[in-house]
Structure formats: structure tokens, C-alpha cells
Design an enzyme around this catalytic site. Structure first.
Site, PDB file in Angstrom:
ATOM      1  N   LYS A 209      32.685  43.882  44.658  1.00 58.26           N
ATOM      2  CA  LYS A 209      32.738  43.123  44.158  1.00 58.26           C
ATOM      3  C   LYS A 209      32.358  42.282  45.945  1.00 58.26           C
ATOM      4  O   LYS A 209      33.419  42.920  47.164  1.00 58.26           O
ATOM      5  CB  LYS A 209      34.021  42.291  43.846  1.00 58.26           C
ATOM      6  CG  LYS A 209      35.490  42.598  44.682  1.00 58.26           C
ATOM      7  CD  LYS A 209      35.780  41.634  45.481  1.00 58.26           C
ATOM      8  CE  LYS A 209      36.671  42.228  46.375  1.00 58.26           C
ATOM      9  NZ  LYS A 209      37.432  40.720  47.631  1.00 58.26           N
TER      10      LYS A 209
ATOM     11  N   ASP B 225      42.870  42.620  42.312  1.00 58.54           N
ATOM     12  CA  ASP B 225      41.748  42.760  42.479  1.00 58.54           C
ATOM     13  C   ASP B 225      41.189  43.200  41.231  1.00 58.54           C
ATOM     14  O   ASP B 225      40.003  44.138  40.224  1.00 58.54           O
ATOM     15  CB  ASP B 225      40.553  42.948  43.862  1.00 58.54           C
ATOM     16  CG  ASP B 225      40.970  41.810  44.116  1.00 58.54           C
ATOM     17  OD1 ASP B 225      40.724  41.007  44.191  1.00 58.54           O
ATOM     18  OD2 ASP B 225      41.028  42.098  45.634  1.00 58.54           O
TER      19      ASP B 225
END
Length: 268
Positions: free
Chosen positions: A8, A128
Site C-alpha cells: 500500500k 494497517d
């Protein structure tokens, strides 16, 4: 079972305050990129792990597997074979992606948890991990675990990491508030409208100045990104990787040639 565990980037990252538990409240526009680690899962009587790079025994992939089995009430274990391509201490969410890949794979194998239960396990492993499990694009809030999904746009990104990494724990320990606040709302509006010029102007990371104290080349890479035609550039996550947004893939690929001397250069 072979799973692709995608990295990401943070197109914006704001730090809005510090919590009583010591963590920081964040606000970020997050976006999955086409860079991934490979996670292979093999049913086993016990939990075991191997990787092409040295990792601690208590790594996120192993924690995710053990917590899935506990939450699901399953016996036995799994053998995890991890092939790393996402660099560590880069802000690209490699460890979180690996944990999410394990959870996704185990859920496919066993289907033992509901979606809320699966995301609860993800949150327990790391901030995350829920986003990496969800993928696509989202507004992330809280410590990163509160997600508001956004339709993913096809961005052309260049990712460059200097030789030095940044320790997330050390960076947040040294962080002094308040910080400059990026306009995540404006970035989301531009992202949804696919207004690349405006989105590039909104790219900002509140952690960047603190990270650059230990890795000053972050600012140099950012400057070079912009000089190569990037519409915007910022450090991703807690660094040290820097991302640049380009008009198209050809422009990003052309700019990548200017960073040949650095250890990690990729198109995302």
C-alpha cells in the site's frame, strides 16, 4: 495455496493527535499498489514458517495464522512460505500485507470466520492489516484501522526507496505535535474525480519532516521526482520510500531511469 500480498501507499498522511494508550490518531488516503509478496500456505499439524529474508519468529504472518486458528477454534496449524519483494522499513506495509495474505488464504481454506470476525483478527495483528485485507482505496482513520472504502482509481506511481530505512516505532517516539496537516478531504475529492493535477498538489505526509531528520535523502528523492515531471510526491507511511504521481505509466517509467543508482525503484 498461493496468495499475492499487495503493498500500500499513503497519498496523504495526517497525525491528528496522540491517544491515551500511546498510539497516534491518523487520517490518510490509502491506495493499494501492484507490488506484492508471495504467501504460500500448506496445511500442517503445527505452525511453522520460512522466508527468503531473515524475519523474527514472532512476525506478523505467524501471529495472523495463530490468531485465526484461535478465533476459529481450529486444531492443527499451517506452514507458511513467504517470498518477500516489498522492502522493509519503507512505509509500504509489507508486514501488514503478509498478515492480510495469510488471513485471506486461511479464510479461503477454512471459511471459519464471518467478515466482521476476520477484520477483528486483522485489527489485533496490526493497524494497517485491515486495509491490506480490504485492498483498493480507502480513507483510514483511528490508528489506521477505521476504513471508509473509496472506489480505486488507476494511478501511475513511481516508488523509490533510499538505502536507509525508517523504524516506525522510533519515528513515532520522536514525533513532536502539532504537525502540518495535509488536506486529506481535498485529496479524496480529487481522487474521486480522477483530477491528477489536483491530487498531486494534495500529496503530503505529516511524518515526512521527522523522518527526513534521520534520512535526509527523502527530501532529495522528492525533489528529483518533481523535477522528473511528477504531479506530486511525498513519503509513504513512516518511510523511507517516496512515491511520485505521474500522468501515465510511460511518464513514470521514463522517470524511473533517473533513479538507477538507488537500491529500490519500482512502478506501482
Amino acid at each position: 495455496m498461493l496468495i499475492k500480498a499487495f503493498a500500500k501507499v499513503n497519498l496523504t498522511l495526517d497525525v491528528t493527535g496522540k491517544r491515551s494508550d500511546g498510539y497516534h490518531d491518523l487520517r490518510s488516503l490509502m491506495h493499494t499498489i501492484d507490488m506484492y509478496d508471495e504467501v504460500k500456505l500448506v496445511k500442517s499439524d503445527a505452525f511453522s514458517f520460512e522466508c527468503n529474508e531473515p524475519l523474527p519468529s514472532d512476525n506478523t504472518a505467524m501471529r495472523a495464522a495463530m490468531r485465526y486458528f484461535t478465533a476459529a477454534g481450529l486444531d492443527g496449524g499451517v506452514h507458511i512460505l513467504l517470498t518477500k519483494h516489498i522492502p522493509s522499513e519503507a512505509g509500504l506495509g509489507g508486514a501488514s500485507a503478509d498478515a492480510a495474505g495469510v488471513l485471506r488464504g486461511l479464510q479461503t481454506m477454512y471459511g471459519a470466520l464471518s467478515e466482521p470476525e476476520l477484520f477483528s483478527v486483522a485489527r489485533s495483528v496490526g493497524a494497517d492489516v485491515p486495509f491490506c485485507l480490504h485492498g483498493g482505496a480507502a480513507l483510514a482513520e483511528g490508528i489506521g484501522e477505521k476504513l471508509t472504502p473509496i472506489k480505486r482509481q488507476p494511478l501511475s506511481l513511481l516508488i523509490v526507496k533510499p538505502a536507509e530505512g525508517v523504524s516506525t516505532k522510533m519515528l513515532f517516539s520522536a514525533l513532536r505535535l502539532p504537525v502540518e496537516h495535509p488536506s486529506t478531504e481535498s485529496a479524496i475529492e480529487a481522487y474521486n474525480a480522477f483530477d491528477l493535477q489536483r491530487l498531486g498538489g494534495c500529496m503530503e505526509n505529516a511524518l515526512e519532516p521527522a523522518a527526513a531528520l534521520s534520512v535526509p535523502s527523502i527530501f532529495e528523492i522528492k525533489r528529483r521526482m518533481l523535477s522528473c515531471g511528477a504531479l506530486g510526491s511525498c513519503m509513504t507511511g513512516s518511510g523511507s520510500a517516496v512515491i511520485g504521481l505521474f500522468e501515465n505509466a510511460a511518464s513514470a517509467k521514463n522517470a524511473a531511469g533517473s533513479f538507477g543508482g538507488l537500491p529500490f525503484v519500482a512502478i506501482g
